[in-house]
Design a protein around this motif. Structure first.
Motif, PDB file in Angstrom:
ATOM      1  N   ALA A  48      27.536   1.381   7.036  1.00 46.00           N
ATOM      2  CA  ALA A  48      28.279   1.323   8.298  1.00 46.00           C
ATOM      3  C   ALA A  48      29.779   1.531   8.087  1.00 46.00           C
ATOM      4  O   ALA A  48      30.492   1.885   9.016  1.00 46.00           O
ATOM      5  N   CYS A  49      30.237   1.355   6.868  1.00 45.07           N
ATOM      6  CA  CYS A  49      31.661   1.402   6.561  1.00 45.07           C
ATOM      7  C   CYS A  49      32.125   2.732   5.967  1.00 45.07           C
ATOM      8  O   CYS A  49      33.256   2.841   5.491  1.00 45.07           O
ATOM      9  N   VAL A  50      31.290   3.768   6.006  1.00 50.90           N
ATOM     10  CA  VAL A  50      31.627   5.036   5.356  1.00 50.90           C
ATOM     11  C   VAL A  50      32.832   5.696   6.022  1.00 50.90           C
ATOM     12  O   VAL A  50      32.893   5.834   7.244  1.00 50.90           O
ATOM     13  N   GLY A  55      38.347  13.743   1.392  1.00 55.90           N
ATOM     14  CA  GLY A  55      37.253  14.618   1.785  1.00 55.90           C
ATOM     15  C   GLY A  55      35.870  14.205   1.338  1.00 55.90           C
ATOM     16  O   GLY A  55      34.906  14.904   1.633  1.00 55.90           O
ATOM     17  N   ARG A  56      35.726  13.103   0.664  1.00 54.88           N
ATOM     18  CA  ARG A  56      34.420  12.648   0.175  1.00 54.88           C
ATOM     19  C   ARG A  56      34.044  11.307   0.792  1.00 54.88           C
ATOM     20  O   ARG A  56      34.895  10.442   0.992  1.00 54.88           O
ATOM     21  N   SER A  57      32.753  11.141   1.063  1.00 54.09           N
ATOM     22  CA  SER A  57      32.258   9.878   1.619  1.00 54.09           C
ATOM     23  C   SER A  57      32.445   8.736   0.636  1.00 54.09           C
ATOM     24  O   SER A  57      32.118   8.875  -0.544  1.00 54.09           O
ATOM     25  N   VAL A  58      32.961   7.637   1.159  1.00 52.82           N
ATOM     26  CA  VAL A  58      33.187   6.432   0.359  1.00 52.82           C
ATOM     27  C   VAL A  58      32.783   5.234   1.202  1.00 52.82           C
ATOM     28  O   VAL A  58      33.071   5.186   2.398  1.00 52.82           O
ATOM     29  N   LYS A  59      32.127   4.292   0.592  1.00 50.88           N
ATOM     30  CA  LYS A  59      31.810   3.040   1.288  1.00 50.88           C
ATOM     31  C   LYS A  59      33.034   2.142   1.158  1.00 50.88           C
ATOM     32  O   LYS A  59      33.347   1.641   0.085  1.00 50.88           O
ATOM     33  N   SER A  60      33.712   1.953   2.267  1.00 55.28           N
ATOM     34  CA  SER A  60      35.003   1.268   2.250  1.00 55.28           C
ATOM     35  C   SER A  60      34.890  -0.238   2.083  1.00 55.28           C
ATOM     36  O   SER A  60      35.903  -0.898   1.851  1.00 55.28           O
ATOM     37  N   VAL A 109      27.592   9.305  10.964  1.00 52.87           N
ATOM     38  CA  VAL A 109      28.284  10.554  11.266  1.00 52.87           C
ATOM     39  C   VAL A 109      29.157  10.983  10.087  1.00 52.87           C
ATOM     40  O   VAL A 109      29.128  12.148   9.675  1.00 52.87           O
ATOM     41  N   MET A 110      29.914  10.051   9.530  1.00 55.20           N
ATOM     42  CA  MET A 110      30.790  10.394   8.409  1.00 55.20           C
ATOM     43  C   MET A 110      29.971  10.850   7.203  1.00 55.20           C
ATOM     44  O   MET A 110      30.332  11.819   6.534  1.00 55.20           O
ATOM     45  N   SER A 111      28.866  10.178   6.930  1.00 54.17           N
ATOM     46  CA  SER A 111      27.994  10.587   5.822  1.00 54.17           C
ATOM     47  C   SER A 111      27.384  11.953   6.093  1.00 54.17           C
ATOM     48  O   SER A 111      27.286  12.788   5.191  1.00 54.17           O
ATOM     49  N   ALA A 112      26.973  12.188   7.339  1.00 57.03           N
ATOM     50  CA  ALA A 112      26.355  13.461   7.703  1.00 57.03           C
ATOM     51  C   ALA A 112      27.341  14.621   7.553  1.00 57.03           C
ATOM     52  O   ALA A 112      26.966  15.697   7.082  1.00 57.03           O
ATOM     53  N   VAL A 113      28.588  14.416   7.936  1.00 51.80           N
ATOM     54  CA  VAL A 113      29.603  15.465   7.795  1.00 51.80           C
ATOM     55  C   VAL A 113      29.764  15.836   6.319  1.00 51.80           C
ATOM     56  O   VAL A 113      29.805  17.016   5.961  1.00 51.80           O
ATOM     57  N   ASP A 114      29.834  14.832   5.460  1.00 55.58           N
ATOM     58  CA  ASP A 114      29.973  15.105   4.030  1.00 55.58           C
ATOM     59  C   ASP A 114      28.713  15.769   3.474  1.00 55.58           C
ATOM     60  O   ASP A 114      28.792  16.698   2.679  1.00 55.58           O
TER      61      ASP A 114
END
Length: 170
Positions: A48-50, A55-60, A109-114
């Motif tokens: 949920a925190c991505v 430019g890369r997905s990160v779990k914040s 959404v953020m994970s899907a974009v990456d």
């Protein structure tokens, strides 16, 4: 101990004094007021925190704010265009009912974009594998997969970036 952290978030340069142990998700939510990034598990399991860091997905929830010092960070709030036009992936999630309660949606959404940036024309299996780090308790994933496939198709026809201009952040 505290330190100063500076980064570009959604196209805007920000700098704040934080404790060294401050997580990136807390920095975004509590220091910058960007509450679209959600805290679900605090253990890097739910996604949920991505956000995107350079430019890369990160779990914040398991990334320290100091680790993003000097980086470019994009949150769900920074994905849409400055005029409010949704990013193709956001629009696809809306159009294909890829959300229900909406809690997991920003991270999905953020994970899907990456994922689509790495694999521009993903298969259903690649999407399911690529979203393994994101948990949705509501949808059963079928519409999420359809949304990602439609988002990938829409992204193929556009130049997509997750590093908006400063105007997009305002």
């Amino acid at each position: 101990m505290s330190c100063t952290v500076s980064m570009t978030v959604n196209g805007k340069t920000v700098s704040r004094e934080v404790e060294e142990r401050t997580l990136l998700v807390a920095f975004l939510r509590e220091h910058l007021g960007l509450t679209g990034t959600h805290v679900g598990c605090d253990t890097s399991q739910c996604g949920a925190c991505v956000v995107h860091v350079d430019g890369r997905s990160v779990k914040s929830c398991t990334t320290l704010a100091v680790q993003a010092n000097g980086a470019t960070v994009t949150t769900i709030e920074g994905l849409a265009a400055a005029d409010g036009t949704l990013h193709p992936m956001q629009a696809a999630f809306r159009e294909h009912h890829g959300l229900q309660c909406g809690f997991c949606t920003p991270g999905m959404v953020m994970s899907a974009v990456d994922l689509v940036r790495e694999t521009p024309n993903p298969t259903e299996a690649e999407i399911r594998e690529g979203l393994e780090g994101n948990i949705c308790r509501c949808t059963g994933y079928h519409n999420i997969v359809k949304a990602v496939m439609a988002g990938a198709e829409a992204m193929a026809g556009t130049i997509v970036t997750t590093q908006p201009t400063a105007a997009a952040a305002e």
